[in-house]
Scaffold this active site. Sequence first.
Site, PDB file in Angstrom:
ATOM      1  N   GLU A 212       0.816  -1.234   0.000  1.00 31.14           N
ATOM      2  CA  GLU A 212       0.000   0.000   0.000  1.00 31.14           C
ATOM      3  C   GLU A 212       0.849   1.284   0.000  1.00 31.14           C
ATOM      4  O   GLU A 212       0.800   2.100   0.926  1.00 31.14           O
ATOM      5  CB  GLU A 212      -1.029  -0.002   1.145  1.00 31.14           C
ATOM      6  CG  GLU A 212      -0.522  -0.198   2.557  1.00 31.14           C
ATOM      7  CD  GLU A 212      -1.644  -0.398   3.590  1.00 31.14           C
ATOM      8  OE1 GLU A 212      -2.667  -1.019   3.277  1.00 31.14           O
ATOM      9  OE2 GLU A 212      -1.466   0.055   4.740  1.00 31.14           O
TER      10      GLU A 212
ATOM     11  N   GLU B 268      -5.550  -7.378   0.526  1.00 24.77           N
ATOM     12  CA  GLU B 268      -6.154  -7.208   1.860  1.00 24.77           C
ATOM     13  C   GLU B 268      -7.613  -6.824   1.677  1.00 24.77           C
ATOM     14  O   GLU B 268      -7.929  -5.928   0.889  1.00 24.77           O
ATOM     15  CB  GLU B 268      -5.460  -6.091   2.658  1.00 24.77           C
ATOM     16  CG  GLU B 268      -4.036  -6.395   3.046  1.00 24.77           C
ATOM     17  CD  GLU B 268      -3.402  -5.287   3.905  1.00 24.77           C
ATOM     18  OE1 GLU B 268      -4.130  -4.421   4.426  1.00 24.77           O
ATOM     19  OE2 GLU B 268      -2.164  -5.302   4.026  1.00 24.77           O
TER      20      GLU B 268
HETATM   21  O1  IFM Z   1      -3.175  -3.739   9.600  1.00 26.60           O
HETATM   22  C1  IFM Z   1      -3.113  -2.914   8.486  1.00 26.60           C
HETATM   23  C2  IFM Z   1      -2.014  -3.375   7.547  1.00 26.60           C
HETATM   24  O2  IFM Z   1      -0.764  -3.358   8.171  1.00 26.60           O
HETATM   25  C3  IFM Z   1      -1.924  -2.487   6.328  1.00 26.60           C
HETATM   26  N1  IFM Z   1      -3.213  -2.354   5.700  1.00 26.60           N
HETATM   27  C4  IFM Z   1      -4.327  -1.976   6.532  1.00 26.60           C
HETATM   28  C5  IFM Z   1      -4.421  -2.930   7.714  1.00 26.60           C
HETATM   29  C6  IFM Z   1      -5.629  -2.581   8.595  1.00 26.60           C
HETATM   30  O3  IFM Z   1      -5.532  -1.308   9.102  1.00 26.60           O
END
Ligand code: IFM
EC number: 3.2.1.21
Length: 500
Positions: free
Chosen positions: A186, A394
Amino acid sequence: MEQIFALFTIFLAFAFSGRCSDVFSRSDFPDGFLFGAGTSAYQWEGAAAEDGRKPSVWDTLCHSRNIGNGDIACDGYHKYKEDVKMMVDTGLDAFRFSISWSRIIPNGRGSVNQKGLQFYKNLIQELISHGIEPHVTLYHYDHPQHLEDEYGGWVNNMMIKDFTAYADVCFREFGNYVKFWTTINEANVFTIGGYNDGDTPPGRCSLPGKNCLLGNSSTETYTVGHNLLLAHASASRLYKEKYKDKQGGSIGFGLYLMGFTPSTSSKDDAIATQRAKDFYFGWFLGPLIYGDYPDTMKRTVGSRLPVFLEEESERVKGSSDFIGINQYFAASVTNIKFKPSLPRNPDFYSDMGAYVTYLGNFSVIEYAVAPWTMEAVLEYIKQSYNNPPVYILENGTPMTQQKDTHRVEYMHAYIGGVLKSIRNGSDTRGYFVWSFMDLFELIGRYDYGYGLYSVNFSDPRRKRSPRLSAHWYSDFLKGKTPFLDSQGIKELQSNFSPSS
Ligand code: IFM
């Protein structure tokens, strides 16, 4: 656990048989589509000072701000075999995890820590021998503190060389077994959070009222974004030149994308929504797909936005075999002219000129079930960026209850949204739940509860327990969940014992 899953499955098959028209199952997904779940090094491993690991900027931020830390986290470093067994029971095709740079090269550059390497070799072997595909991220908020101290980390383009050397070690040591690499997780929100807002590692900013010791929110955000792209392109080139023929893997780049929607039907909000897409998506996808930043950004950010040399642009363009997407929620966008927090010091938000609010129940921190947000993002990428291969790296929602019905509804809906997008032509090839188990959250705290498995963080053994969602996902992955409607949810809940 196996027996419990079996009983649970028989119950579901009986309870739901022949009741729904909106049915989908995993067999509706294309062959080779990967279903998995993920964690990241600092959030899962613990063993922060063990076997030669040195601190990353994430360790430093947590300890200096006293916001909790990942010193022990889930203790995945010691419990990985138990965790892989849970992955097998759940039926995952793939496990997404990240490598801690400072575990394998403690100072970020130079000598390699054999014990660190061995940990990842063991983990990868454990996964492979159980038929689980490792999906590996090289960088998840955690570059070695040594590099931050020495030259400022990502604000300095010396990082490009050091990151490439680190990637080289990973490709050489693990690449015979790893087919999926994501260089940067990200990148957009890492950069905004870490260099504009200063809330996430490494915690740099110049905004008033923030806790930052160093930083410049007007410039560093863009400098870092640029260096991340160049570092990614450099690692990707190295892989293609030195490893790809032998190892046959692919390299992706990760972004956090929201389903932006205008807050009103006004023309201004529609234009602001496109600007938000350019700032959050196009900032990285523009260079990766077309070799340059979006015109909106060039116009607004002006000389603070670095310029690609022609050969850099050529190198960045096409450097990703896939785009990794972290997608959680919808966001509404309102056109607004922000005054910079400091006069004459524009920052990312005042440059973007849009106010973004997230849709969801923030009093209990749960994200709304809004699968259209996933569909909108995938459709936009398909149409605006030449339909690249995509992995959803994710997706999930925080919630701490063992009977996490809301998460089951959320996952069911979002997975359905992914299927719909694929049927509409999106080249999406995998879906990972965030997270496989509860873990240390980005800005501190252990009580978000993103996990399919809860973890008892007061227990020195860090006991893991499957939530309702672990059972549901397992059944879905085993092709046994016919559908989920509100009656189905009720029955799913009533059959669930939190101790199972
Ligand atoms: O836990 C985080 C992760 O490290 C990066 N993306 C978002 C997740 C949730 O906040």
